[in-house]
Design an enzyme around this catalytic site. Structure first.
Site, PDB file in Angstrom:
ATOM      1  CD  GLU A   1     -14.239  52.181 -14.471  1.00 55.68           C
ATOM      2  OE1 GLU A   1     -13.807  51.039 -14.688  1.00 55.68           O
ATOM      3  OE2 GLU A   1     -13.503  53.201 -14.427  1.00 55.68           O
TER       4      GLU A   1
ATOM      5  CD  GLU B   1     -13.557  49.912 -18.823  1.00 56.10           C
ATOM      6  OE1 GLU B   1     -12.475  49.977 -18.188  1.00 56.10           O
ATOM      7  OE2 GLU B   1     -14.298  50.898 -19.004  1.00 56.10           O
TER       8      GLU B   1
END
Length: 486
Positions: free
Chosen positions: A205, A388
């Site tokens: 991320e 995720e």
């Protein structure tokens, strides 16, 4: 039954900082550790005041948690390694060869001699512990993705308090030299651990690190500044660091190397807002990923694109993290986020009459299918994993969340998307960054006082999905909300 193919991998994802501490072994040499302990940051309300050393203690209880993973029937687990545990002290004085063109680092070379020097600097006890965790997963017949960096950095590379209060470094991803240090770190881990690892992920991320750290100071992410230049530099340096570590790791591994990105689907509030959707998508989803998958760098986000052949295609897979959508509307020739949808909900039900998690995030499973299919078209259907996808809740909404999202992933696969696996976030409750222990994402509840683990109902739901390689008929009421259990 909604079936997945037999090769599809079901798993969970974890990080280091959020899970490891809670016992005697405290990792205090990270930027995040210093950040969440600073009384000024706590008193400002930027962070919760919870301390990670009171956490789930995966570092010492990994045997127990891997037994639960076996009971779930997991095929794959993504773990994170803490850079600060491997190199708690600086490696800057260990010089390596590199080539710089203007402000770009376009080539890095690391030799076995360099790696021996790095070994003399490494914390070998931590290295052995990570090796034992990975070997324990492999002995349980579970494939392993090792992620090199999940938000936290060693203090010798990033001191967020010094940056925030004194506008002085070290500046982390804003400093160009971090590309060289990351290359050393990644090459060292590939050299030491590769025989046990199935997939490598370089970074998790990156846009979240850049945007929350340098554009959204109220997020509580270090160093909580508003500085557009720093945001752009952090984006660029993380992308370059991925590409350079990809190159040097390939000398020591033939395993797939990818990166993980947090995608959000973008919807317009009204028909009048459609024209700014693409701009919002590019900022949130594609500014970073285009640098690697297309070799196109738009440093200033002004359509002045520079082609980087040294970066194009430097990934073997794309990890997709997805939690919810974002709704936008026109604002001053640009766009702004509309509250009441996506990540910006203040009630238990969104403006679209959809349920909202304890994080204030709207549950929007339609978005994961839309994201996957758009990536399929934009990047010629790369190899993808959902790395995720999860929900903070007391457990009531977890079965619906898992079933509804897996249904949409299945639909995208049937439309030709190259999605190879799904990793729920996460196996146990953990430390949710600036929000501390208040948000519980685990399939297993953790009592942080005594570290006792207790299964939530969704644990058994997910176990049955994995066992059947699909969603059994009795779970299909969970596909849509409101779900009917009677």
């Amino acid at each position: 039954m909604i079936k997945f193919n037999t090769e599809f991998l079901f798993g969970i994802s974890m990080s280091g900082f959020q899970f490891e501490m809670g016992g005697e072994n405290i990792d205090s040499k990270t930027d995040w550790f210093k950040w969440v302990h600073d009384k000024r940051i706590i008193n400002s309300g930027l962070v919760s005041g919870d301390y990670p050393e009171n956490g789930a203690n995966f570092w010492e209880k990994y045997f127990e948690d891997i037994e639960y993973m076996k009971r779930l029937g997991l095929n794959i687990v993504r773990i994170g390694i803490e850079w600060s545990r491997i190199f708690p002290e600086s490696t800057k004085d260990i010089k390596i060869k590199y080539t710089q063109k203007n402000e770009d680092i376009i080539y890095v070379e690391i030799t076995e001699k360099d790696l021996e020097k790095l070994k003399s600097r490494a914390d070998l006890n931590s290295l052995v512990r990570y090796k034992n965790i990975i070997k324990s997963l492999k002995n349980a017949n579970i494939k392993v993705i090792v992620d090199l960096n999940h938000f936290s950095l060693p203090l010798w590379l990033h001191d967020p308090i010094n940056v925030n209060l004194n506008q002085n470094g070290p500046f982390g991803w804003v400093d160009k030299e971090i590309i060289l240090e990351f290359s050393k770190y990644g090459a060292f881990l590939a050299y030491q651990l590769d025989e046990f690892v199935d997939y490598w992920s370089t970074i998790n991320e990156p846009q979240i690190v850049a945007s929350l750290g340098y554009l959204q100071p109220k997020s509580g992410f270090p160093p909580s500044l508003i500085n557009e230049k720093y945001y752009k530099l952090a984006q660029k340096h993380q992308a370059e660091a991925h590409c350079r570590v990809y190159d040097v790791m390939k000398k020591f591994t033939n395993k797939p190397i990818g990166f993980i990105y947090s995608f959000t689907w973008i919807d317009p509030e009204t028909q009048d807002d459609i024209e700014i959707v693409e701009k919002a998508k590019y900022f949130n989803n594609y500014h970073f990923t285009d640098m690697i998958l297309k070799g196109e760098m738009d440093f200033n986000l002004d359509n002045n694109i520079i082609y980087r052949n040294d970066m194009k295609g430097k990934t073997d897979f794309l990890g997709i993290n997805y939690y919810t959508r974002t709704v936008v509307k026109k604002f001053n020739n640009s766009w702004k986020v509309v509250e009441g949808y996506g990540y910006s909900c203040n009630n238990k039900i969104s403006k679209a009459k959809k349920p909202v998690t304890d994080m204030g995030w709207e549950i929007y499973p339609e978005g994961i299918k839309k994201v996957i299919l758009e990536i399929k078209e934009r990047y010629n259907n790369p190899k993808m994993f959902i790395t995720e996808n999860g929900i903070a809740s007391n457990g009531e909404l977890q079965p619906y969340f898992i079933v509804s999202h897996l249904t949409k992933i299945n639909e995208s696969i049937k439309l030709g998307a190259n999605v190879n696996g799904y990793m729920y976030w996460s196996i146990i409750d953990n430390y949710e960054w600036s929000q501390g222990f208040s948000k519980r994402f685990g399939l297993i509840h953790v009592d942080y006082k005594n570290k006792k683990r207790t299964f939530k109902p969704a644990f058994f739901v997910y176990a049955d999905i994995i066992k059947n390689k699909g969603i059994p008929d009795y779970l299909e009421n969970y596909i849509y909300y409101p779900f009917n259990l009677y």
